[in-house]
Scaffold this motif. Structure first.
Motif, PDB file in Angstrom:
ATOM      1  N   LEU A 138      60.534  78.361  43.247  1.00  0.00           N
ATOM      2  CA  LEU A 138      60.809  78.225  41.819  1.00  0.00           C
ATOM      3  C   LEU A 138      60.644  76.775  41.373  1.00  0.00           C
ATOM      4  O   LEU A 138      60.071  76.501  40.305  1.00  0.00           O
ATOM      5  N   LEU A 139      61.120  75.847  42.191  1.00  0.00           N
ATOM      6  CA  LEU A 139      61.035  74.430  41.833  1.00  0.00           C
ATOM      7  C   LEU A 139      59.585  73.958  41.811  1.00  0.00           C
ATOM      8  O   LEU A 139      59.157  73.258  40.884  1.00  0.00           O
ATOM      9  N   ILE A 140      58.791  74.355  42.818  1.00  0.00           N
ATOM     10  CA  ILE A 140      57.397  73.914  42.886  1.00  0.00           C
ATOM     11  C   ILE A 140      56.590  74.482  41.723  1.00  0.00           C
ATOM     12  O   ILE A 140      55.891  73.756  41.007  1.00  0.00           O
ATOM     13  N   SER A 141      56.670  75.800  41.523  1.00  0.00           N
ATOM     14  CA  SER A 141      55.899  76.415  40.437  1.00  0.00           C
ATOM     15  C   SER A 141      56.391  75.933  39.076  1.00  0.00           C
ATOM     16  O   SER A 141      55.593  75.718  38.158  1.00  0.00           O
ATOM     17  N   LEU A 151      57.950  67.836  55.029  1.00  0.00           N
ATOM     18  CA  LEU A 151      59.136  67.009  54.813  1.00  0.00           C
ATOM     19  C   LEU A 151      60.414  67.700  55.255  1.00  0.00           C
ATOM     20  O   LEU A 151      61.397  67.039  55.599  1.00  0.00           O
ATOM     21  N   LEU A 152      60.399  69.038  55.250  1.00  0.00           N
ATOM     22  CA  LEU A 152      61.593  69.769  55.668  1.00  0.00           C
ATOM     23  C   LEU A 152      61.988  69.446  57.108  1.00  0.00           C
ATOM     24  O   LEU A 152      63.161  69.537  57.476  1.00  0.00           O
ATOM     25  N   ARG A 153      61.003  69.072  57.909  1.00  0.00           N
ATOM     26  CA  ARG A 153      61.310  68.790  59.320  1.00  0.00           C
ATOM     27  C   ARG A 153      62.214  67.572  59.448  1.00  0.00           C
ATOM     28  O   ARG A 153      63.089  67.526  60.323  1.00  0.00           O
ATOM     29  N   TYR A 154      62.021  66.595  58.567  1.00  0.00           N
ATOM     30  CA  TYR A 154      62.747  65.336  58.714  1.00  0.00           C
ATOM     31  C   TYR A 154      63.906  65.215  57.725  1.00  0.00           C
ATOM     32  O   TYR A 154      64.891  64.523  58.014  1.00  0.00           O
ATOM     33  N   THR A 155      63.786  65.848  56.563  1.00  0.00           N
ATOM     34  CA  THR A 155      64.829  65.700  55.531  1.00  0.00           C
ATOM     35  C   THR A 155      65.248  67.065  54.996  1.00  0.00           C
ATOM     36  O   THR A 155      65.376  67.246  53.776  1.00  0.00           O
ATOM     37  N   ALA A 156      65.431  68.012  55.908  1.00  0.00           N
ATOM     38  CA  ALA A 156      65.730  69.377  55.468  1.00  0.00           C
ATOM     39  C   ALA A 156      67.001  69.423  54.632  1.00  0.00           C
ATOM     40  O   ALA A 156      67.029  70.020  53.551  1.00  0.00           O
ATOM     41  N   GLY A 157      68.073  68.786  55.109  1.00  0.00           N
ATOM     42  CA  GLY A 157      69.341  68.843  54.390  1.00  0.00           C
ATOM     43  C   GLY A 157      69.245  68.221  53.008  1.00  0.00           C
ATOM     44  O   GLY A 157      69.600  68.832  51.998  1.00  0.00           O
ATOM     45  N   VAL A 158      68.747  66.966  52.963  1.00  0.00           N
ATOM     46  CA  VAL A 158      68.643  66.256  51.680  1.00  0.00           C
ATOM     47  C   VAL A 158      67.710  66.986  50.729  1.00  0.00           C
ATOM     48  O   VAL A 158      68.006  67.178  49.538  1.00  0.00           O
ATOM     49  N   LEU A 159      66.549  67.442  51.245  1.00  0.00           N
ATOM     50  CA  LEU A 159      65.542  68.073  50.398  1.00  0.00           C
ATOM     51  C   LEU A 159      66.045  69.389  49.818  1.00  0.00           C
ATOM     52  O   LEU A 159      65.839  69.688  48.634  1.00  0.00           O
ATOM     53  N   LEU A 160      66.712  70.185  50.638  1.00  0.00           N
ATOM     54  CA  LEU A 160      67.187  71.482  50.155  1.00  0.00           C
ATOM     55  C   LEU A 160      68.313  71.327  49.143  1.00  0.00           C
ATOM     56  O   LEU A 160      68.390  72.086  48.162  1.00  0.00           O
ATOM     57  N   TRP A 161      69.180  70.331  49.348  1.00  0.00           N
ATOM     58  CA  TRP A 161      70.219  70.090  48.348  1.00  0.00           C
ATOM     59  C   TRP A 161      69.607  69.558  47.058  1.00  0.00           C
ATOM     60  O   TRP A 161      70.083  69.881  45.952  1.00  0.00           O
ATOM     61  N   LEU A 162      68.553  68.751  47.177  1.00  0.00           N
ATOM     62  CA  LEU A 162      67.849  68.297  45.980  1.00  0.00           C
ATOM     63  C   LEU A 162      67.216  69.475  45.230  1.00  0.00           C
ATOM     64  O   LEU A 162      67.190  69.503  43.992  1.00  0.00           O
ATOM     65  N   ILE A 163      66.696  70.441  46.002  1.00  0.00           N
ATOM     66  CA  ILE A 163      66.120  71.639  45.377  1.00  0.00           C
ATOM     67  C   ILE A 163      67.190  72.384  44.587  1.00  0.00           C
ATOM     68  O   ILE A 163      66.976  72.775  43.430  1.00  0.00           O
ATOM     69  N   LEU A 205      73.067  84.772  57.488  1.00  0.00           N
ATOM     70  CA  LEU A 205      71.739  84.183  57.316  1.00  0.00           C
ATOM     71  C   LEU A 205      70.710  85.075  56.644  1.00  0.00           C
ATOM     72  O   LEU A 205      69.634  84.596  56.283  1.00  0.00           O
ATOM     73  N   ASP A 206      70.995  86.351  56.478  1.00  0.00           N
ATOM     74  CA  ASP A 206      69.969  87.283  56.022  1.00  0.00           C
ATOM     75  C   ASP A 206      69.354  86.853  54.706  1.00  0.00           C
ATOM     76  O   ASP A 206      68.135  86.742  54.578  1.00  0.00           O
ATOM     77  N   LYS A 207      70.194  86.637  53.690  1.00  0.00           N
ATOM     78  CA  LYS A 207      69.673  86.337  52.364  1.00  0.00           C
ATOM     79  C   LYS A 207      69.848  84.885  51.947  1.00  0.00           C
ATOM     80  O   LYS A 207      69.286  84.461  50.938  1.00  0.00           O
ATOM     81  N   VAL A 208      70.621  84.137  52.711  1.00  0.00           N
ATOM     82  CA  VAL A 208      70.835  82.736  52.339  1.00  0.00           C
ATOM     83  C   VAL A 208      69.536  81.950  52.451  1.00  0.00           C
ATOM     84  O   VAL A 208      69.161  81.197  51.543  1.00  0.00           O
ATOM     85  N   THR A 209      68.828  82.125  53.561  1.00  0.00           N
ATOM     86  CA  THR A 209      67.560  81.410  53.732  1.00  0.00           C
ATOM     87  C   THR A 209      66.528  81.882  52.715  1.00  0.00           C
ATOM     88  O   THR A 209      65.765  81.075  52.171  1.00  0.00           O
ATOM     89  N   ASP A 210      66.504  83.198  52.446  1.00  0.00           N
ATOM     90  CA  ASP A 210      65.577  83.707  51.433  1.00  0.00           C
ATOM     91  C   ASP A 210      65.886  83.101  50.069  1.00  0.00           C
ATOM     92  O   ASP A 210      64.981  82.789  49.289  1.00  0.00           O
ATOM     93  N   PHE A 211      67.180  82.938  49.772  1.00  0.00           N
ATOM     94  CA  PHE A 211      67.585  82.352  48.502  1.00  0.00           C
ATOM     95  C   PHE A 211      67.123  80.896  48.396  1.00  0.00           C
ATOM     96  O   PHE A 211      66.605  80.460  47.356  1.00  0.00           O
ATOM     97  N   LEU A 212      67.283  80.139  49.471  1.00  0.00           N
ATOM     98  CA  LEU A 212      66.843  78.744  49.464  1.00  0.00           C
ATOM     99  C   LEU A 212      65.329  78.638  49.321  1.00  0.00           C
ATOM    100  O   LEU A 212      64.826  77.790  48.578  1.00  0.00           O
ATOM    101  N   LEU A 213      64.613  79.493  50.030  1.00  0.00           N
ATOM    102  CA  LEU A 213      63.155  79.470  49.919  1.00  0.00           C
ATOM    103  C   LEU A 213      62.705  79.881  48.519  1.00  0.00           C
ATOM    104  O   LEU A 213      61.725  79.353  47.990  1.00  0.00           O
ATOM    105  N   PHE A 214      63.423  80.832  47.910  1.00  0.00           N
ATOM    106  CA  PHE A 214      63.090  81.230  46.545  1.00  0.00           C
ATOM    107  C   PHE A 214      63.291  80.062  45.577  1.00  0.00           C
ATOM    108  O   PHE A 214      62.473  79.837  44.670  1.00  0.00           O
ATOM    109  N   LEU A 215      64.371  79.306  45.767  1.00  0.00           N
ATOM    110  CA  LEU A 215      64.591  78.136  44.925  1.00  0.00           C
ATOM    111  C   LEU A 215      63.475  77.117  45.115  1.00  0.00           C
ATOM    112  O   LEU A 215      63.043  76.462  44.154  1.00  0.00           O
ATOM    113  N   GLY A 216      62.994  76.976  46.358  1.00  0.00           N
ATOM    114  CA  GLY A 216      61.876  76.068  46.609  1.00  0.00           C
ATOM    115  C   GLY A 216      60.620  76.501  45.876  1.00  0.00           C
ATOM    116  O   GLY A 216      59.923  75.681  45.247  1.00  0.00           O
TER     117      GLY A 216
END
Length: 711
Positions: free
Chosen positions: A609-612, A253-265, A596-607
């Protein structure tokens, strides 16, 4: 007036020049770091030899089965002790502490029995009575009543002077300690008679078997946990499968709704933690007025039933404070990173496109997991065989503390022919431990250290192989001008083949450096453990500084290695050159790295965290039987937190495996993007390989970052 803050790029090498023949990962490459490759192969062969030697000399039965005073295993099939799987101690009062018992070095006769005693009795009371038939089973095999006097029997330890109600733990008979109303009892008694028919307190047994009651509670806890796993394994498996499906759908889903999905996360995590704070406050305020709820955690100590802690107001107060701190940290990070989130989201969206074109990369973690499991299994088995190496060593034990032969090595076959029994009446030649005096046995500790070091090296090599393989596959995607038509076929397999065929030495080199640092850290942790009771503040401060420095060094090396493996996958150069090129490239683009070094890592960590967390909430309602539809099908559990914690931890690890592929993809695309900007200018003759949208957002991010960096 503007102040220049950037270091001139000339200090970090010249930017890449345009090369019309460059089309991504170089195919015509040669082997790199051959010397390290040869050393690595030799070390692996030596590791196999070490495992073989350990297998020859080791005997896992020494770990699995207890050993009696004659060096015979209890419970081993095909021996007289086949039906006697429990070790019984004649006089536990001679044992100093549980560690001595478990290490089989208690100075009393140890006998294999089929069951532990279930009553109090003494030899004097049982002698020539109807109780003798029961008492006789705890005497040495072949002993006949009347062959010796009671005094000689006690001196030679042919029979125990007393028996106490016991139950097996770690295949050994320990007193059946039970605490009732704060009083320690054995079979509901606080007084017992010793071998001389003197009345003794149960506390005397407690001194001899210090800590056994807590160990027995741990055993009971373990049995209940095992029972919960047996009853809920299918539900746990369903939860982990749900996590796998959700993680896969999330990445797609990130491919099509990356912006919306990440803000929802982001807002989903903030809202979930906020609800957690509210719930903890509600529980805290509710319990504050109840009697008994204001007891502190330290007052009740450790309890096997964790639900007791949830009845305390202090527990919910701690939860509330912890969640509040986490919430504040996340909000502050979002405030400072708000202008950089759009850039990170664009890069994540580009990464999702790459993964959607190379879906096989999502399943590569299975190969890494298999290789890691193989390394762990081999290392653990080798450690067990090394620990069980050695022959049985026998020591002289005597009832007289002044015996000159006490604790000397002896031979049980010839012991009766020596004059030791005459000089020290009642002394025996008893099994003490496993060891030896050969060169192999003297260097067992060195072999253990070698096993640990090679294990770390192999684990790091396996991780490095995965990173290099994924980097090569994603670089093939980026450097395809017309996506997806120009993406080569089977990019993951091709990258894996190149990494194994040409760069085993380079991967081994980087893994070796990391393994050395990790080994030093383990040594420092061991020294810190040994010096915990030390009063030397200077030594403890110095050790703390060293631990901090090597922790930083390890993480820095991991960062350098990760980017070096990306450059190896693209250009096929040796480790040192690739490390230098990657470091210089990052320093020439230091502003983008900062963005970009830690921003993407932070977003992925939130992802993650949200899934688990979401799966964990679902599991909580399931195992606490709060879902009416399937309430009757959920098994009854001793501790609902057992499957709950397992599902949450397993979900996080599964999400971590999927998102690690994503993280490697983003890092690879970022380095390729930096190279792309240096090689090309966007003209028709030197077009950019990045997507127009990504180039537009990253260019805007560069301009904003440069304005912030100037004054």
């Amino acid at each position: 007036m503007a102040r220049k803050t950037d270091v001139p790029s000339i200090y970090y090498g010249e930017p890449r020049k345009f090369d019309p023949n460059f089309r991504g990962p170089v195919h015509n490459r040669s082997c790199t770091d051959v010397v390290c490759c040869i050393i690595f192969i030799i070390v692996i062969l030596g590791y196999i030899a070490l495992g073989t030697v350990a297998w020859i000399h080791g005997d896992p039965r020494k770990v699995v089965y207890p050993t009696d005073s004659h060096g015979q295993f209890c419970g081993q099939q095909g021996t007289p002790n086949a039906n006697k799987a429990i070790l019984f101690y004649f006089n536990m009062l001679k044992c100093a502490n549980p560690a001595v018992l478990i290490n089989l070095q208690c100075p009393t006769t140890q006998l294999c029995v089929s069951k532990c005693p279930d009553r109090f009795a003494t030899l004097l009371d049982a002698w020539n009575t109807r109780n003798w038939e029961y008492y006789e089973q705890f005497c040495k095999p072949g002993f006949k009543i009347g062959s010796k006097s009671v005094g000689d029997v006690l001196r030679d330890e042919d029979c125990p002077a007393m028996i106490v109600p016991s139950r097996p733990f770690l295949q050994r008979c320990f007193p059946d300690f039970i605490t009732k109303n704060g009083t320690l009892t054995v079979a509901n008694q606080t007084i017992f008679k010793d071998g001389a028919n003197n009345k003794r307190s149960v506390n005397d047994l407690k001194v001899a078997a210090k800590g056994i009651s807590s160990l027995l509670n741990a055993k009971e806890l373990g049995m209940r946990i095992f029972e919960d796993y047996a009853n809920s394994w299918d539900w746990i498996l369903i939860g982990l499968v749900i996590t796998m499906v959700v993680s896969l759908l999330f990445i797609l889903l990130l491919r099509y709704t990356a912006g919306v999905l990440l803000w929802l996360i982001i807002f989903g995590v903030i809202a979930a933690i906020g609800y957690g704070i509210f719930h903890c406050y509600w529980e805290y305020s509710t319990l504050s007025g109840k009697p008994g709820a204001n007891v502190t955690i330290s007052d009740i100590g450790f309890q096997t039933d964790f639900s007791i802690y949830l009845k305390l107001s202090q527990t919910w107060f701690i939860f509330m404070i912890s969640l509040s701190v986490i919430e504040v940290i996340i909000v502050i990070m979002l405030i400072f990173l708000r202008t950089r989130l759009r850039i990170a989201i664009a890069l994540l969206k580009e990464g999702s496109k790459a993964i959607s074109y190379i879906m096989s990369t999502l399943f590569y973690p299975v190969i890494t997991f298999f290789l890691l499991a193989l390394c762990i299994a081999y290392g653990a088995v080798t450690a067990v065989f090394l620990a069980s190496s050695g022959n049985a060593v026998y020591k002289v034990t005597s009832t007289d503390d002044k015996c000159m032969y006490a604790n000397l090595t002896c031979n049980p076959k010839t012991f009766s022919q020596t004059n030791i029994t005459r000089v020290c009446p009642g002394s025996q030649c008893m099994f003490a431990f496993y060891g030896g005096e050969s060169v192999y046995h003297r260097y067992i500790l060195v072999l253990h250290l070698c096993n640990l070091f090679v294990f770390l090296w192999l684990v790091n090599f396996t991780i490095a192989l995965g990173q290099c393989t994924l980097a090569g596959a994603f670089a093939s995607y980026y450097w395809a001008l017309k996506k997806p038509h120009d993406i080569p076929s089977c990019p993951l397999y091709s990258s894996f083949s190149r990494a194994i065929r040409y760069h085993t030495g380079s991967l081994a080199f980087g893994s070796l450096i990391l393994a050395v640092v990790q080994m030093v850290r383990l040594v420092l942790e061991y020294l810190d453990h040994k010096l915990k009771g030390s009063q030397n503040a200077c030594a403890r401060f110095l050790l703390c500084c060293l631990k901090c420095c090597f922790w930083c060094l390890e993480h820095f090396i991991k960062f350098i290695n990760r980017n070096a493996y990306i450059m190896i996958a693209i250009y096929g150069k040796n480790f040192c050159t690739s490390s230098k090129d990657a470091f210089f490239l990052l320093m020439r683009n230091v502003i983008r790295v900062a963005v970009l070094d830690k921003v993407t890592d932070f977003l992925l960590f939130l992802g993650k965290l949200l899934i688990s967390g979401s799966v964990g909430v679902l599991a909580f309602f399931l195992f606490t039987r709060k879902i009416p539809v399937i309430q009757e099908e959920v098994p009854s559990l001793n501790y609902y937190w057992v499957p709950l914690v397992t599902v949450i931890f397993g979900s996080y690890m599964i999400a971590h495996g999927f998102f690690n592929v994503y993280s490697m993809c983003v890092d690879t695309l970022f380095l390729c993007f930096c190279e792309d900007l240096e090689r090309n200018d966007g003209s028709s003759s030197r077009p950019y390989y990045m997507s127009p949208g990504l180039h537009k957002i990253l260019r805007k991010g560069d301009e904003g970052a440069k304005l912030c960096a100037s004054s």
